[in-house]
Design a protein around this motif. Structure first.
Motif, PDB file in Angstrom:
ATOM      1  N   ILE A   1      59.194  19.693  44.510  1.00  0.00           N
ATOM      2  CA  ILE A   1      60.557  20.192  44.390  1.00  0.00           C
ATOM      3  C   ILE A   1      61.517  19.136  44.913  1.00  0.00           C
ATOM      4  CG2 ILE A   1      62.124  22.072  44.950  1.00  0.00           C
ATOM      5  CD1 ILE A   1      59.631  22.913  43.354  1.00  0.00           C
ATOM      6  N   ALA A   2      62.384  18.617  44.054  1.00  0.00           N
ATOM      7  CA  ALA A   2      63.383  17.622  44.456  1.00  0.00           C
ATOM      8  C   ALA A   2      64.559  18.329  45.114  1.00  0.00           C
ATOM      9  CB  ALA A   2      63.850  16.826  43.242  1.00  0.00           C
ATOM     10  N   THR A   3      64.954  17.857  46.288  1.00  0.00           N
ATOM     11  CA  THR A   3      66.071  18.455  46.997  1.00  0.00           C
ATOM     12  C   THR A   3      67.200  17.435  47.145  1.00  0.00           C
ATOM     13  OG1 THR A   3      65.093  17.886  49.159  1.00  0.00           O
ATOM     14  CG2 THR A   3      64.607  20.070  48.250  1.00  0.00           C
ATOM     15  N   GLU A   4      68.419  17.956  47.244  1.00  0.00           N
ATOM     16  CA  GLU A   4      69.597  17.087  47.262  1.00  0.00           C
ATOM     17  C   GLU A   4      70.069  16.749  48.666  1.00  0.00           C
ATOM     18  OE1 GLU A   4      70.437  15.883  44.434  1.00  0.00           O
ATOM     19  OE2 GLU A   4      69.137  17.252  43.288  1.00  0.00           O
ATOM     20  N   ASN A   5      69.727  17.569  49.650  1.00  0.00           N
ATOM     21  CA  ASN A   5      70.218  17.358  51.014  1.00  0.00           C
ATOM     22  C   ASN A   5      69.273  18.027  52.010  1.00  0.00           C
ATOM     23  OD1 ASN A   5      71.012  20.211  51.030  1.00  0.00           O
ATOM     24  ND2 ASN A   5      72.753  19.571  49.781  1.00  0.00           N
ATOM     25  N   GLN A   6      69.600  17.876  53.303  1.00  0.00           N
ATOM     26  CA  GLN A   6      68.722  18.432  54.334  1.00  0.00           C
ATOM     27  C   GLN A   6      68.745  19.959  54.338  1.00  0.00           C
ATOM     28  OE1 GLN A   6      66.829  16.171  56.342  1.00  0.00           O
ATOM     29  NE2 GLN A   6      65.666  18.073  56.542  1.00  0.00           N
ATOM     30  N   GLU A   7      69.913  20.541  54.058  1.00  0.00           N
ATOM     31  CA  GLU A   7      70.010  22.009  54.048  1.00  0.00           C
ATOM     32  C   GLU A   7      69.065  22.604  53.015  1.00  0.00           C
ATOM     33  OE1 GLU A   7      70.920  25.862  52.704  1.00  0.00           O
ATOM     34  OE2 GLU A   7      71.412  24.090  51.489  1.00  0.00           O
ATOM     35  N   GLU A   8      69.042  22.046  51.811  1.00  0.00           N
ATOM     36  CA  GLU A   8      68.154  22.551  50.768  1.00  0.00           C
ATOM     37  C   GLU A   8      66.693  22.310  51.136  1.00  0.00           C
ATOM     38  OE1 GLU A   8      67.698  22.420  45.895  1.00  0.00           O
ATOM     39  OE2 GLU A   8      68.586  20.699  46.936  1.00  0.00           O
ATOM     40  N   THR A   9      66.416  21.144  51.696  1.00  0.00           N
ATOM     41  CA  THR A   9      65.055  20.825  52.142  1.00  0.00           C
ATOM     42  C   THR A   9      64.577  21.837  53.183  1.00  0.00           C
ATOM     43  OG1 THR A   9      65.461  18.460  51.755  1.00  0.00           O
ATOM     44  CG2 THR A   9      63.605  19.035  53.185  1.00  0.00           C
ATOM     45  N   ASP A  10      65.421  22.088  54.180  1.00  0.00           N
ATOM     46  CA  ASP A  10      65.070  23.040  55.238  1.00  0.00           C
ATOM     47  C   ASP A  10      64.868  24.443  54.684  1.00  0.00           C
ATOM     48  OD1 ASP A  10      65.389  20.922  56.957  1.00  0.00           O
ATOM     49  OD2 ASP A  10      67.301  21.609  57.799  1.00  0.00           O
ATOM     50  N   ARG A  11      65.723  24.826  53.744  1.00  0.00           N
ATOM     51  CA  ARG A  11      65.671  26.197  53.221  1.00  0.00           C
ATOM     52  C   ARG A  11      64.337  26.479  52.545  1.00  0.00           C
ATOM     53  NH1 ARG A  11      68.514  27.174  48.436  1.00  0.00           N
ATOM     54  NH2 ARG A  11      69.925  25.530  49.117  1.00  0.00           N
ATOM     55  N   TYR A  12      63.897  25.594  51.666  1.00  0.00           N
ATOM     56  CA  TYR A  12      62.633  25.817  50.964  1.00  0.00           C
ATOM     57  C   TYR A  12      61.444  25.714  51.931  1.00  0.00           C
ATOM     58  CZ  TYR A  12      65.476  25.089  46.767  1.00  0.00           C
ATOM     59  OH  TYR A  12      66.438  25.171  45.796  1.00  0.00           O
ATOM     60  N   TRP A  13      61.496  24.701  52.782  1.00  0.00           N
ATOM     61  CA  TRP A  13      60.401  24.492  53.736  1.00  0.00           C
ATOM     62  C   TRP A  13      60.251  25.707  54.656  1.00  0.00           C
ATOM     63  CZ3 TRP A  13      57.027  20.327  54.307  1.00  0.00           C
ATOM     64  CH2 TRP A  13      56.268  20.302  55.478  1.00  0.00           C
ATOM     65  N   ASN A  14      61.351  26.140  55.212  1.00  0.00           N
ATOM     66  CA  ASN A  14      61.313  27.264  56.148  1.00  0.00           C
ATOM     67  C   ASN A  14      60.903  28.570  55.460  1.00  0.00           C
ATOM     68  OD1 ASN A  14      62.114  25.514  58.170  1.00  0.00           O
ATOM     69  ND2 ASN A  14      64.288  26.060  58.025  1.00  0.00           N
ATOM     70  N   ALA A  15      61.317  28.740  54.201  1.00  0.00           N
ATOM     71  CA  ALA A  15      60.925  29.950  53.465  1.00  0.00           C
ATOM     72  C   ALA A  15      59.413  30.004  53.279  1.00  0.00           C
ATOM     73  CB  ALA A  15      61.622  29.993  52.107  1.00  0.00           C
ATOM     74  N   ILE A  16      58.816  28.873  52.923  1.00  0.00           N
ATOM     75  CA  ILE A  16      57.369  28.830  52.692  1.00  0.00           C
ATOM     76  C   ILE A  16      56.607  28.988  53.998  1.00  0.00           C
ATOM     77  CG2 ILE A  16      55.477  27.319  51.968  1.00  0.00           C
ATOM     78  CD1 ILE A  16      57.436  26.178  49.843  1.00  0.00           C
ATOM     79  N   ILE A  17      56.992  28.233  55.011  1.00  0.00           N
ATOM     80  CA  ILE A  17      56.284  28.296  56.297  1.00  0.00           C
ATOM     81  C   ILE A  17      56.513  29.651  56.964  1.00  0.00           C
ATOM     82  CG2 ILE A  17      56.038  27.249  58.576  1.00  0.00           C
ATOM     83  CD1 ILE A  17      55.076  25.552  56.129  1.00  0.00           C
ATOM     84  N   GLY A  18      57.729  30.164  56.870  1.00  0.00           N
ATOM     85  CA  GLY A  18      58.049  31.437  57.507  1.00  0.00           C
ATOM     86  C   GLY A  18      57.408  32.638  56.846  1.00  0.00           C
ATOM     87  N   ASN A  19      56.853  32.459  55.668  1.00  0.00           N
ATOM     88  CA  ASN A  19      56.190  33.554  54.954  1.00  0.00           C
ATOM     89  C   ASN A  19      54.666  33.407  55.007  1.00  0.00           C
ATOM     90  OD1 ASN A  19      56.356  35.950  53.243  1.00  0.00           O
ATOM     91  ND2 ASN A  19      55.636  34.633  51.572  1.00  0.00           N
ATOM     92  N   GLY A  20      54.182  32.809  56.084  1.00  0.00           N
ATOM     93  CA  GLY A  20      52.732  32.690  56.257  1.00  0.00           C
ATOM     94  C   GLY A  20      52.149  31.390  55.760  1.00  0.00           C
ATOM     95  N   GLY A  21      52.991  30.422  55.412  1.00  0.00           N
ATOM     96  CA  GLY A  21      52.501  29.131  54.948  1.00  0.00           C
ATOM     97  C   GLY A  21      52.139  28.207  56.096  1.00  0.00           C
ATOM     98  N   THR A  22      51.653  27.016  55.753  1.00  0.00           N
ATOM     99  CA  THR A  22      51.242  26.042  56.769  1.00  0.00           C
ATOM    100  C   THR A  22      51.834  24.675  56.445  1.00  0.00           C
ATOM    101  OG1 THR A  22      49.194  25.596  55.535  1.00  0.00           O
ATOM    102  CG2 THR A  22      49.081  27.216  57.312  1.00  0.00           C
ATOM    103  N   GLU A  23      52.202  23.946  57.499  1.00  0.00           N
ATOM    104  CA  GLU A  23      52.728  22.598  57.341  1.00  0.00           C
ATOM    105  C   GLU A  23      51.609  21.604  57.096  1.00  0.00           C
ATOM    106  OE1 GLU A  23      54.734  22.106  61.095  1.00  0.00           O
ATOM    107  OE2 GLU A  23      56.680  22.547  60.161  1.00  0.00           O
ATOM    108  N   SER A  24      51.929  20.560  56.347  1.00  0.00           N
ATOM    109  CA  SER A  24      51.017  19.444  56.191  1.00  0.00           C
ATOM    110  C   SER A  24      51.815  18.178  56.481  1.00  0.00           C
ATOM    111  CB  SER A  24      50.414  19.429  54.780  1.00  0.00           C
ATOM    112  OG  SER A  24      49.426  18.423  54.683  1.00  0.00           O
ATOM    113  N   GLN A  25      51.472  17.074  55.860  1.00  0.00           N
ATOM    114  CA  GLN A  25      52.115  15.789  56.139  1.00  0.00           C
ATOM    115  C   GLN A  25      52.978  15.324  54.963  1.00  0.00           C
ATOM    116  OE1 GLN A  25      51.008  15.936  59.718  1.00  0.00           O
ATOM    117  NE2 GLN A  25      51.756  13.886  59.171  1.00  0.00           N
ATOM    118  N   CYS A  26      53.951  14.478  55.275  1.00  0.00           N
ATOM    119  CA  CYS A  26      54.721  13.743  54.262  1.00  0.00           C
ATOM    120  C   CYS A  26      55.460  14.652  53.291  1.00  0.00           C
ATOM    121  CB  CYS A  26      53.811  12.798  53.486  1.00  0.00           C
ATOM    122  SG  CYS A  26      52.883  11.660  54.534  1.00  0.00           S
TER     123      CYS A  26
END
Length: 200
Positions: free
Chosen positions: A122-147
């Motif tokens: 998923i291509a993001t345009e700024n940090q807000e959009e990056t944070d929003r998608y990342w936090n939605a996935i991780i906050g719904n039971g997802g897991t972080e990886s690298q890079c």
């Protein structure tokens, strides 16, 4: 009637016929264009991404629909009979889109699991959009990886990739090397840190 008047009248008649012909042609063209548009919008896509789920395809599709723009659940189909992964009447397939990409969720049971061999980038345009998608996935039971990689609760991999990162790597030379080295230390991508590394 004089010859000048006769010629003027003849020219006017020809102009009227030409205009009428053009109007009829434009009307036919518009009608055909409308038909083609309807046929196109009603057609099933030639290529659809089929994703295997363990009986929770509908739940996953609903999450993607509320998380990403231009995403929605378009159809839910029940199994017409028993099958190895489920019973008659249970949800068998779910049609949905993710950022406009057509997908099919298949409730095939626990036999196969998702791996990093397939991911959505998923291509993001700024940090807000990056944070929003990342936090939605991780906050719904997802897991972080690298890079910039993470997994959702169903095991599907996502790359949340700011354009600032892809632009830096595409620049080549020292800019790309510094940005790449900075990325290798990150989980979620920090755009400010990538841009600082690119500048050197």
């Amino acid at each position: 009637m004089g010859s000048d008047q006769f010629e003027t009248s003849a020219v006017a008649d020809q102009a009227d016929k030409l205009v009428g012909h053009l109007l009829r042609t434009d009307a036919k063209t518009a009608a055909f264009a409308l038909i083609e548009h309807k046929e196109h919008t009603n057609m099933k896509p030639k290529n659809t991404i089929c994703l295997w789920f363990d009986m929770d395809a509908h739940e996953a599709a609903r999450f993607y629909a509320v998380t990403f723009p231009d995403s929605k659940v378009t159809a839910v189909h029940e199994a017409p009979g028993d099958y190895p992964g489920g019973k008659k009447g249970e949800v068998l397939t779910v049609e949905f889109t993710v950022l406009g990409i057509p997908c099919l969720g298949l409730n095939g049971g626990p036999a196969f699991r998702h791996t990093e061999a397939f991911s959505f980038q998923i291509a993001t345009e700024n940090q807000e959009e990056t944070d929003r998608y990342w936090n939605a996935i991780i906050g719904n039971g997802g897991t972080e990886s690298q890079c910039g990689w993470c997994k959702d609760r169903w095991g599907l991999s996502w790359q949340i990739t700011p354009r600032a990162l892809t632009d830096a790597v595409a620049a080549g030379g020292g800019e790309a090397k510094r940005a790449f080295e900075a990325m290798m230390t990150m989980k979620k991508i920090d755009i400010a840190a990538i841009e600082a590394a690119r500048r050197g």
